[in-house]
Design a protein around this motif. Structure first.
Motif, short mmCIF file in Angstrom:
data_model
loop_
_atom_site.label_atom_id
_atom_site.label_comp_id
_atom_site.label_asym_id
_atom_site.label_seq_id
_atom_site.Cartn_x
_atom_site.Cartn_y
_atom_site.Cartn_z
N THR A 20 0.85 -1.19 0.00
CA THR A 20 0.00 0.00 0.00
C THR A 20 0.89 1.24 0.00
O THR A 20 1.88 1.30 0.71
CB THR A 20 -0.88 0.02 1.26
N THR A 21 0.52 2.23 -0.80
CA THR A 21 1.32 3.46 -0.79
C THR A 21 0.97 4.26 0.46
O THR A 21 -0.09 4.10 1.05
CB THR A 21 1.02 4.32 -2.02
N VAL A 22 1.89 5.15 0.81
CA VAL A 22 1.65 6.00 1.98
C VAL A 22 0.44 6.92 1.72
O VAL A 22 -0.32 7.22 2.63
CB VAL A 22 2.92 6.81 2.31
N LEU A 23 0.26 7.30 0.46
CA LEU A 23 -0.91 8.12 0.11
C LEU A 23 -2.21 7.39 0.46
O LEU A 23 -3.12 7.97 1.06
CB LEU A 23 -0.88 8.45 -1.39
N GLU A 24 -2.28 6.10 0.09
CA GLU A 24 -3.47 5.31 0.39
C GLU A 24 -3.59 5.05 1.88
O GLU A 24 -4.69 5.02 2.43
CB GLU A 24 -3.44 3.98 -0.38
N GLY A 27 -2.77 3.34 -11.00
CA GLY A 27 -1.53 3.23 -10.25
C GLY A 27 -0.80 4.56 -10.12
O GLY A 27 -1.29 5.61 -10.51
N SER A 28 0.39 4.47 -9.53
CA SER A 28 1.19 5.65 -9.24
C SER A 28 2.23 5.86 -10.34
O SER A 28 2.83 4.90 -10.80
CB SER A 28 1.95 5.47 -7.93
N VAL A 29 2.44 7.10 -10.74
CA VAL A 29 3.53 7.39 -11.67
C VAL A 29 4.39 8.57 -11.22
O VAL A 29 5.44 8.81 -11.76
CB VAL A 29 3.02 7.65 -13.10
N GLY A 30 3.92 9.30 -10.23
CA GLY A 30 4.75 10.37 -9.68
C GLY A 30 4.92 11.56 -10.60
O GLY A 30 5.94 12.23 -10.55
N ALA A 31 3.94 11.82 -11.45
CA ALA A 31 4.11 12.91 -12.43
C ALA A 31 3.68 14.27 -11.89
O ALA A 31 4.32 15.26 -12.18
CB ALA A 31 3.34 12.58 -13.70
N CYS A 32 2.59 14.31 -11.13
CA CYS A 32 2.07 15.64 -10.77
C CYS A 32 2.83 16.25 -9.61
O CYS A 32 2.83 17.47 -9.45
CB CYS A 32 0.58 15.59 -10.48
N CYS A 48 2.63 8.94 -3.14
CA CYS A 48 2.07 7.90 -4.01
C CYS A 48 3.16 6.96 -4.50
O CYS A 48 2.86 5.89 -5.01
CB CYS A 48 1.33 8.51 -5.20
N MET A 49 4.41 7.38 -4.37
CA MET A 49 5.51 6.57 -4.91
C MET A 49 6.21 5.76 -3.82
O MET A 49 7.12 5.00 -4.11
CB MET A 49 6.54 7.47 -5.60
N VAL A 50 5.81 5.94 -2.57
CA VAL A 50 6.51 5.27 -1.47
C VAL A 50 5.58 4.22 -0.86
O VAL A 50 4.54 4.56 -0.33
CB VAL A 50 6.92 6.28 -0.39
#
Lengths: 645, 421
Positions: free
Chosen positions: A17-21, A40-45, A64-66
């Motif tokens: 699970t990502t830290v965001l979730e 999914g996560s891409v870390g773009a924004c 979202c990336m961690v």
């Protein structure tokens, strides 16, 4: 399961699970655009910044990336993290137009919400905004590129998730452009999801353009009636007009998305040709008068042609409530035939499919998505259930081979979702035994009962596409109550009268039938030919239950009050002839909205049952089906085998 | 001065295959493949202290050692020849004079990491270099240095040249791999690092041209010799410096790492142009913070330059004379970076045009005091961009704010550029 601390709150989440979730789980929603649970996560924004105080990674990170890990201590309120988030919003707003008042997304715009949440208020950037030319993307989706915040969700959905190839990203730097190579209608059968997935107003529903704000809508959790898959939807109506349909998440069924057929097939509900009043021989009548006339005519028919000359006909699109009352109605009317299907083949194939399925072997779309080998037998998913194709694509993306079996499984369906499929002639050629989780998908439109029966022997779970949103329920009831198909009934030569309850009957079968009564909300051929018409409500105008192709009963709620849409209201409802006000409610006090004197099909049947001396009840679902009365419309639904006990 | 990479250079033309071999070329390949194990080749490179010459200065042998050796399936080696850093042209000069060191170095590197297929990713503008490489690859293949069972060692490797459409972002190794795969040249998130999951999802090493071209001499002469080439004990080896701007000779020269900035400008460059006085320079390509006269004595090596607040980068030195407006110079660089952003992440895509707008306004006399603070915010927060492009782009801006803040304020106060009449 990793345990971490977010803003002093301890939270335990499944590994991966990502830290965001994880933060979301404890009610902390950090703004994010590029991340979407389905994509999914891409870390773009770079918006979901948090400060990692302790643990394997430190400092400002995009949450979202961690993946959450033991020992992490995270702050979402840290000054630096908050500053980063407000800067990202400021950057996005350097180019985003301030056109919210004329933007259809206004009020349901993630960018609006997250701009406020992100803490950026006063514009410091003094340069010009970049502008683009928009494209015509067809009749359904409006394109407004100036609003784009380049989250890349649209291309990630369109190309990766849905396998479309005609929408992509072009250009670079601050000139990144999302669109087609040239103007033209989007080709993917799932293109409408761009409207839902775009966090701002780049893609909006053209069919509902400039008609309402989010807070104006009548909305309720609903189920799509346009095929048997039972995708979850949120229809949105205003002023008695069904304006648009949005996807509703159900991980067991459709996931996050719906197909374009389900999204853009709203017009039948608003059709000015819809039966709006009980009709006797083409003349408007009151309900009581129509019921009396119907019963009188049936009495006449029985006298003339004898008991049993009447057929009561349901269908795969009639909700479970109405379908379940049909046997009682048929009994009280002394009908000789109870039919849930019109033509022989469809009834047989559906019956075969339904009797084949059980709690262990019936595959849901979630099962298809998780499958490692898929065979599509005699079926064009684009026709029989487009969302199943999207499910197949997810399995294919994860490496599952896709086999198209038989001449009725066209290659075009695979191409529409960019699936590389192998065509074979017989299911026996498919090496299903080599896989752990294979699924066979079979249609009921072009296959044969014998072919469907063979699926029971395949070493795989089975998903059958059926004719109609409640075809499964209809087939179950037909089996229980000895239903036959209308075609078979007519072939006996005994049928002289037909009561068609939301049934589509070919005109040929009506030839030589003395009495036709139609209970329907669609202006079908039967309705046009019927001697007596009792108007029913559309699925958006009532509560009800559909049992989908895998035996999953799902409740849908009443979205809107039935009635003629205010826009284009016929003159007869205007306040006065010299003051026609087609766009405003008529200032005449009435008991119900014009054209709104409709009843759900089950209610019409129940009224008849009452008149025939049967027991009146407010609960059409009884016996075994009683368990479905309190079904949570926002839950995953329940499979009918689970209520059997 | 001893030359390593430029040893084979011939005046006015590229060295030929025969000449290169006659001068000891491909001896390292023979020694490496016949006498050394792959691990020994890698160890030699680790011991030599060779650091990546593409800008980041990561130890090359260490990078190779991250490649999992026991994993079945292909491993890839990519030579990054997308040299697009403004002020940098060393790889072009090297390849236009001698493509063989690179080819030989790549075979040795491929041997060390167990790679069967290597690629040279070259930018489109480098036509002569590409032509030389194409010829060199063909000659090497004919001589049995490429292909199956090279020199009877049992080691096989193919080498392909890929001429890319070319963009600055393609120099970022993961964006380069995407470009090589035929996708948009957007960077990928790390981890996973390319050594674990790179080209087509396989373990991949990406090295700069100059880095790989140094490998043969390390194998031939040994790590200790290579280390000793540098001018200071902390450094290792020679470095190509390419100097441009207002110096007498704008040259690309091979110098020992650790020579001071002053020694380079006064030495091979022959000092400043007549009548010009040194004001500042970019020490290592467009993404490095400025050096001024106070950095004259900084030894040009990775660590020493980093300690002095900049980066050695590619060794592309651009020299500015006294009457240069540093705001204008920074604006010029920022304009480049804003244009070259791939458009993937918000800070880079939107933040760089923001910085460009502010610098444009300041230069045009429309700057405000608060603009300095906004620039400072960007210097800090563009570090949280997706890849290293935006942080790199902020290098000159950071230098501008640290070293020339008074010059910015002069623009703001006078409402015009003080360097323009």
């Amino acid at each position: 399961m990793p345990k971490l601390i977010i803003d002093n709150i301890e939270v335990e989440v499944p590994a991966g699970t990502t830290v965001l979730e994880a933060a979301k789980k404890v009610g902390i929603v950090i703004p994010h655009f590029c991340y979407h649970p389905a994509l999914g996560s891409v870390g773009a924004c770079r918006l979901c910044a948090m400060k990692f105080l302790e643990g394997p990674v430190k400092g400002i990170q995009m949450s979202c990336m961690v993946p959450a890990q033991d020992g992490m201590v995270v702050s979402t309120t840290d000054d630096e993290a908050a500053k980063m988030r407000s800067l990202v919003i400021e950057w996005l707003m350097t180019n985003h137009p301030h056109d919210c008042p004329v933007c259809d997304e206004g009020g349901e715009c993630l960018l609006q919400d997250f701009t406020v949440a992100g803490g950026h208020g006063i514009r410091r950037y003094r340069g010009k905004k970049r502008t683009f030319l928009n494209q015509c993307l067809g009749d359904y989706i409006e394109h407004e590129m100036n609003r784009c915040i380049e989250c890349y969700r649209c291309v990630r959905f369109y190309q990766e998730f849905a396998g479309g190839s005609d929408l992509g990203v072009m250009g670079s730097a601050a000139r990144v452009y999302f669109g087609r190579f040239e103007d033209g209608a989007l080709a993917s059968p799932f293109s409408g999801n761009l409207v839902d997935i775009c966090p701002t107003g780049v893609y909006t529903d053209k069919t509902a353009r400039f008609r309402a704000r989010y807070w104006d809508y009548d909305m309720a959790p609903s189920v799509c009636p346009h095929c048997s898959l039972g995708c979850n939807t949120i229809p949105a109506a205003r002023y008695r007009e069904l304006l648009k349909t949005m996807a509703r998440r159900n991980d067991a069924v459709n996931g996050w998305f719906i197909c374009d057929r389900g999204r853009f097939s709203n017009s039948p509900v608003n059709d000015p040709e819809r039966p709006r009043h009980p009709m006797i021989e083409g003349r408007e009548a009151g309900w009581d008068e129509a019921f009396d006339a119907l019963l009188f005519r049936i009495g006449e028919l029985c006298e003339l042609h004898g008991e049993g000359s009447l057929a009561v006909v349901g269908s795969g699109r009639l909700a479970l409530e109405g379908s379940a009352l049909l046997p009682q109605l048929a009994g009280l009317l002394g009908a000789g035939f109870l039919c849930y299907f019109t033509d022989d083949g469809a009834g047989d194939r559906t019956a075969t499919a339904v009797s084949l399925l059980n709690t262990d072997n019936a595959a849901s779309m979630a099962d298809v998505r998780a499958s490692d080998c898929i065979a599509i037998v005699d079926c064009d998913l684009l026709e029989e259930g487009p969302m199943m194709l999207l499910a197949v694509r997810q399995a294919w993306r994860n490496g599952a081979p896709v086999l198209l079996v038989g001449e009725h499984s066209p290659l075009e369906q695979a191409k529409a979702a960019s699936i590389e499929a192998v065509q074979i002639s017989f299911l026996e050629e498919a090496p299903l035994g080599l896989f752990e989780n294979p699924v066979v998908i079979c249609g009921t439109k072009n296959s044969s009962p014998a072919a469907i029966e063979k699926l029971a022997r395949a070493e795989a779970r089975v998903a059958c596409l059926l004719p109609g949103p409640n075809a499964f329920g209809a087939a179950l009831l037909a089996r229980e109550h000895g239903g036959t198909s209308l075609a078979a009934a007519v072939a006996t030569g005994k049928v002289k009268g037909i009561v068609a309850v939301e049934a589509d009957i070919p005109v040929e079968l009506l030839e030589g039938v003395a009495l036709v009564a139609a209970f329907d909300w669609l202006p079908t051929e039967v309705v046009k030919k019927a001697d007596i018409v009792l108007p029913t409500t559309a699925w958006t105008e009532m509560d009800g239950t559909f049992v989908n192709n895998e035996g999953r009963a799902q409740r849908f709620r009443k979205v809107m009050t039935p009635g003629l849409p205010i826009k284009g209201l016929p003159e007869r409802y205007h306040a006065s002839a010299d003051k026609p006000a087609p766009f405003h409610p008529p200032r005449v006090h009435r008991k119900e909205p014009p054209g709104g004197d409709l009843r759900p099909a089950w209610r019409v049947i129940m009224d008849l049952i009452e008149r025939l001396g049967g027991e009146k009840t407010e609960e059409p679902l009884s016996g075994k089906l009683e368990a479905l009365r309190d079904l949570d419309p926002e839950g995953e639904g329940v499979r009918i085998w689970e209520i059997d006990g | 001065m001893e030359q390593v990479l430029f040893r084979h250079n011939k005046p006015g033309r590229p060295v030929t295959f025969a000449e290169y071999q006659a001068e000891g070329g491909f001896a390292a390949l023979k020694k490496g493949l016949k006498e050394l194990s792959p691990l020994e080749v890698q160890q030699a490179v680790i011991d030599s202290g060779l650091r990546g010459r593409g800008g980041a200065g990561f130890p090359t042998g260490k990078k190779w050692s991250f490649v999992p050796r026991d994993l079945p399936g292909p491993r890839y080696l990519i030579c990054n020849c997308d040299e697009m850093e403004p002020g940098t042209y060393k790889d072009r000069v090297l390849l236009e004079a001698n493509p063989y060191s690179l080819v030989e170095g790549m075979i040795l590197a491929g041997y060390a990491i167990g790679c069967e297929h290597a690629f040279i990713f070259i930018r489109r503008g480098y036509e002569t270099a590409a032509m030389n490489l194409r010829r060199a690859i063909g000659e090497a293949r004919e001589a049995g240095f490429l292909g199956r069972n090279i020199l009877g060692s049992g080691f096989s490797m193919e080498l392909d040249l890929h001429v890319s459409a070319g963009r600055y972002i393609c120099g970022e190794e993961t964006a380069l791999m995407n470009a090589l795969e035929g996708k948009r040249a957007n960077p990928r998130s790390k981890p996973p690092f390319p050594a674990v999951k790179g080209l087509w999802g396989r373990p991949t090493v990406v090295n700069n041209v100059e880095t790989l071209a140094n490998v043969p001499s390390i194998i031939t002469n040994g790590p200790a010799w290579f280390k000793g080439l540098a001018g200071i004990p902390e450094a290792a080896g020679m470095k190509l410096f390419c100097i441009s701007g207002h110096v007498r000779n704008t040259v690309c020269v091979e110098l020992p790492l650790g020579m001071t900035l002053g020694e380079i400008i006064d030495g091979p460059c022959g000092g400043m142009l007549q009548g010009k006085k040194f004001k500042a320079c970019i020490p290592g390509g467009a993404s490095t913070p400025f050096f001024t006269a106070e950095h004259w004595g900084v030894p040009m090596d990775f660590d020493a330059v980093a300690k002095a607040g900049s980066r050695l980068g590619t060794g592309g030195i651009v020299v500015f004379p006294e009457n240069t407006c540093m705001v204008a110079a920074t604006l010029n660089l920022t304009t480049f970076f804003a244009r070259e952003s791939c458009g993937w992440c918000t800070p880079c895509r939107e933040g760089l045009p923001y910085v460009r707008e502010i610098l444009t306004r300041i230069e045009a006399g429309g700057g405000e005091t608060e603009d300095v603070e906004i620039l400072r915010e960007h210097v800090k927060y563009l570090n949280y961009a997706f890849c290293a492009l935006a942080p790199g782009a902020m290098g000159p801006v950071e230098g501008l704010l640290r070293l020339f803040e008074d010059e910015i304020r002069e623009h703001v106060v006078k409402k015009r550029c003080p360097f323009k009449n």
